[in-house]
Design a protein around this motif. Sequence first.
Motif, PDB file in Angstrom:
ATOM      1  N   ARG A  57       0.817  -1.214   0.000  1.00  0.00           N
ATOM      2  CA  ARG A  57       0.000   0.000   0.000  1.00  0.00           C
ATOM      3  C   ARG A  57       0.853   1.267   0.000  1.00  0.00           C
ATOM      4  O   ARG A  57       0.337   2.354   0.276  1.00  0.00           O
ATOM      5  CB  ARG A  57      -0.901   0.021   1.243  1.00  0.00           C
ATOM      6  CG  ARG A  57      -1.745  -1.229   1.441  1.00  0.00           C
ATOM      7  CD  ARG A  57      -2.787  -1.422   0.382  1.00  0.00           C
ATOM      8  NE  ARG A  57      -3.587  -2.607   0.620  1.00  0.00           N
ATOM      9  CZ  ARG A  57      -4.713  -2.630   1.330  1.00  0.00           C
ATOM     10  NH1 ARG A  57      -5.160  -1.522   1.877  1.00  0.00           N
ATOM     11  NH2 ARG A  57      -5.381  -3.763   1.488  1.00  0.00           N
ATOM     12  N   GLY A  58       2.141   1.134  -0.304  1.00  0.00           N
ATOM     13  CA  GLY A  58       2.996   2.308  -0.433  1.00  0.00           C
ATOM     14  C   GLY A  58       3.657   2.765   0.851  1.00  0.00           C
ATOM     15  O   GLY A  58       4.175   3.884   0.914  1.00  0.00           O
ATOM     16  N   ILE A  59       3.659   1.917   1.877  1.00  0.00           N
ATOM     17  CA  ILE A  59       4.279   2.279   3.156  1.00  0.00           C
ATOM     18  C   ILE A  59       5.661   1.645   3.236  1.00  0.00           C
ATOM     19  O   ILE A  59       5.840   0.467   2.909  1.00  0.00           O
ATOM     20  CB  ILE A  59       3.407   1.804   4.328  1.00  0.00           C
ATOM     21  CG1 ILE A  59       2.066   2.548   4.318  1.00  0.00           C
ATOM     22  CG2 ILE A  59       4.120   2.004   5.664  1.00  0.00           C
ATOM     23  CD1 ILE A  59       1.057   2.022   5.329  1.00  0.00           C
ATOM     24  N   LYS A  60       6.648   2.401   3.659  1.00  0.00           N
ATOM     25  CA  LYS A  60       7.987   1.871   3.850  1.00  0.00           C
ATOM     26  C   LYS A  60       8.061   1.179   5.212  1.00  0.00           C
ATOM     27  O   LYS A  60       7.506   1.674   6.200  1.00  0.00           O
ATOM     28  CB  LYS A  60       9.024   2.983   3.773  1.00  0.00           C
ATOM     29  CG  LYS A  60      10.466   2.501   3.869  1.00  0.00           C
ATOM     30  CD  LYS A  60      11.436   3.648   3.626  1.00  0.00           C
ATOM     31  CE  LYS A  60      12.874   3.162   3.705  1.00  0.00           C
ATOM     32  NZ  LYS A  60      13.845   4.250   3.428  1.00  0.00           N
ATOM     33  N   VAL A  61       8.744   0.037   5.266  1.00  0.00           N
ATOM     34  CA  VAL A  61       8.841  -0.732   6.504  1.00  0.00           C
ATOM     35  C   VAL A  61      10.297  -1.004   6.835  1.00  0.00           C
ATOM     36  O   VAL A  61      11.075  -1.455   5.990  1.00  0.00           O
ATOM     37  CB  VAL A  61       8.078  -2.071   6.399  1.00  0.00           C
ATOM     38  CG1 VAL A  61       8.353  -2.946   7.619  1.00  0.00           C
ATOM     39  CG2 VAL A  61       6.577  -1.828   6.261  1.00  0.00           C
ATOM     40  N   THR A  62      10.665  -0.723   8.087  1.00  0.00           N
ATOM     41  CA  THR A  62      11.927  -1.205   8.640  1.00  0.00           C
ATOM     42  C   THR A  62      11.580  -2.297   9.635  1.00  0.00           C
ATOM     43  O   THR A  62      10.810  -2.082  10.569  1.00  0.00           O
ATOM     44  CB  THR A  62      12.710  -0.074   9.330  1.00  0.00           C
ATOM     45  OG1 THR A  62      13.127   0.884   8.345  1.00  0.00           O
ATOM     46  CG2 THR A  62      13.938  -0.618  10.040  1.00  0.00           C
ATOM     47  N   PHE A  63      12.126  -3.486   9.403  1.00  0.00           N
ATOM     48  CA  PHE A  63      11.790  -4.681  10.181  1.00  0.00           C
ATOM     49  C   PHE A  63      12.983  -5.012  11.070  1.00  0.00           C
ATOM     50  O   PHE A  63      14.083  -5.286  10.579  1.00  0.00           O
ATOM     51  CB  PHE A  63      11.491  -5.837   9.225  1.00  0.00           C
ATOM     52  CG  PHE A  63      10.755  -6.993   9.833  1.00  0.00           C
ATOM     53  CD1 PHE A  63       9.371  -7.040   9.819  1.00  0.00           C
ATOM     54  CD2 PHE A  63      11.449  -8.048  10.409  1.00  0.00           C
ATOM     55  CE1 PHE A  63       8.680  -8.119  10.357  1.00  0.00           C
ATOM     56  CE2 PHE A  63      10.775  -9.132  10.954  1.00  0.00           C
ATOM     57  CZ  PHE A  63       9.376  -9.165  10.930  1.00  0.00           C
ATOM     58  N   VAL A  64      12.774  -4.971  12.378  1.00  0.00           N
ATOM     59  CA  VAL A  64      13.862  -5.160  13.343  1.00  0.00           C
ATOM     60  C   VAL A  64      13.904  -6.621  13.796  1.00  0.00           C
ATOM     61  O   VAL A  64      12.930  -7.143  14.345  1.00  0.00           O
ATOM     62  CB  VAL A  64      13.687  -4.236  14.565  1.00  0.00           C
ATOM     63  CG1 VAL A  64      14.839  -4.435  15.536  1.00  0.00           C
ATOM     64  CG2 VAL A  64      13.612  -2.776  14.122  1.00  0.00           C
ATOM     65  N   THR A  65      15.029  -7.271  13.557  1.00  0.00           N
ATOM     66  CA  THR A  65      15.218  -8.638  14.003  1.00  0.00           C
ATOM     67  C   THR A  65      16.463  -8.711  14.875  1.00  0.00           C
ATOM     68  O   THR A  65      17.221  -7.743  14.983  1.00  0.00           O
ATOM     69  CB  THR A  65      15.419  -9.597  12.815  1.00  0.00           C
ATOM     70  OG1 THR A  65      16.705  -9.341  12.223  1.00  0.00           O
ATOM     71  CG2 THR A  65      14.357  -9.407  11.771  1.00  0.00           C
ATOM     72  N   THR A  66      16.685  -9.842  15.484  1.00  0.00           N
ATOM     73  CA  THR A  66      17.963 -10.047  16.169  1.00  0.00           C
ATOM     74  C   THR A  66      18.994 -10.515  15.136  1.00  0.00           C
ATOM     75  O   THR A  66      18.653 -10.953  14.036  1.00  0.00           O
ATOM     76  CB  THR A  66      17.845 -11.113  17.275  1.00  0.00           C
ATOM     77  OG1 THR A  66      17.501 -12.365  16.673  1.00  0.00           O
ATOM     78  CG2 THR A  66      16.785 -10.710  18.287  1.00  0.00           C
ATOM     79  N   GLU A  67      20.252 -10.405  15.506  1.00  0.00           N
ATOM     80  CA  GLU A  67      21.324 -10.823  14.600  1.00  0.00           C
ATOM     81  C   GLU A  67      21.199 -12.291  14.245  1.00  0.00           C
ATOM     82  O   GLU A  67      21.426 -12.693  13.092  1.00  0.00           O
ATOM     83  CB  GLU A  67      22.681 -10.528  15.250  1.00  0.00           C
ATOM     84  CG  GLU A  67      22.943  -9.040  15.421  1.00  0.00           C
ATOM     85  CD  GLU A  67      24.088  -8.743  16.369  1.00  0.00           C
ATOM     86  OE1 GLU A  67      24.572  -9.689  17.031  1.00  0.00           O
ATOM     87  OE2 GLU A  67      24.494  -7.564  16.456  1.00  0.00           O
TER      88      GLU A  67
END
Length: 435
Positions: free
Chosen positions: A31-41
């Motif tokens: 839908r045109g939204i930028k996502v930063t996805f936080v994971t563990t290493e």
Amino acid sequence: MGRRPHVLVVPFPAQGHVMPLMKLSHRLVSRGIKVTFVTTEFIKAQFMAASPEKCEESDRIHLVSVPDGLEPGDDQNDLIKLIKTIPRIMEGHLEDIIRKINKSDDEQISCVIVDTTIGWALDVPVKMGIKRATYYPSPPAFLALNLKIPKLIEDGIINNNGKTYYGNLCCYRGTNKKNEMALSLSLTNNHAVKVSNWVLCNSFYELDPLLHDLIPNLLPIGPLLSSNRLEQPSGSFWPEDSTCLSWLNKQPARSVIYVAFGSIAIFNQHQFDELALGLELVGLTFLWVVRSDHAVYPDGFRDRVAHHGKIVKWVPQQKVLAHPSIACFFTHCGWNSIMDGLSMGVPFIGWPYFSDHFYIKRCICDVWKVGLGLDPEEDGIVSRHQIKSKVENLLHDEGIRVNVLKMKEIARQAVSDGGSSSKNLQEFIKEIMTL
């Protein structure tokens, strides 16, 4: 392109928590939204190993990793240890990530979505004045119960160890240590709901309409299903064995028992043997997901079932359940698996492992009537004979078949245009767009 909304997504680092939030992230970027996805290493490394071609960073979804606080050699499946170590490590990293993005990126963070299991992480966007959503990874009825825990403590019905004053466990089954962890998580869930603008869940309104009024700002947006776009990472920690699909193509309709117990459930050797011998005793074709390379099968078992049993490490579950050859689903009653099964109209054999699984089994068997349950016998073991009996009963129960197909239709309508979950997701996205 003008400035896009930018959402930071923070799951608890376990397979059953990461996958639905990855599915939600794909809906947001579509839908045109930028996502930063936080994971563990550790999890990012697993992503890359499982499907490196799908995990390349883009300008729409960006994987960022932080330490999890565990030492080398620690068990990454030890949820109790993870729950204790992550708060000491992640909160500072999370604030640094947001400040760095907002300083260097024109598309600053508009909203932070945090798994309720790590609801304390919402204190960071609260402090920074950023809108917040929390995602609940279990059935919403369980969240409604959790929201009552502080009142139960205040009224003296349960104590701070999560027990009633009559000595019975309140809500969960397990050791005292696990019960105390569950109580701690319920209080974390309360905090997450209290400080969030929206509460998202992988469910649909029609599954339990009365719950809507019990949870503030609840937006059921499920079932969250995987996209068919091959280039999108699925969020799986392990490579998916797609050979099972071509194998399923060779099987008759409704002839295969699908057996999968999620990413955490384990059996002792006695129970593992009974499961294997139970599948053999049933005599039907089966697809069995066994994560461990070191599983020890009963003597001669692999040879005896070679012509009608396929054993794999991990599968594209949604595609498997959608296959017409699947007759039923042996499951640990994890919520994501239940949503997958209901969406595909597959009846269940419920074998709960811990926590909310016992509640979900009751829903399967007694409320929705879409499956049958297994129960340990006096020695604590589910016998091969009970397994055979329950499978035979399930496959001959037309009432269960009718009920699960009705549920499939309701679930599909919920996520279709104009459906309850589709409207809720549109509402959420519309509000993000205006931030």
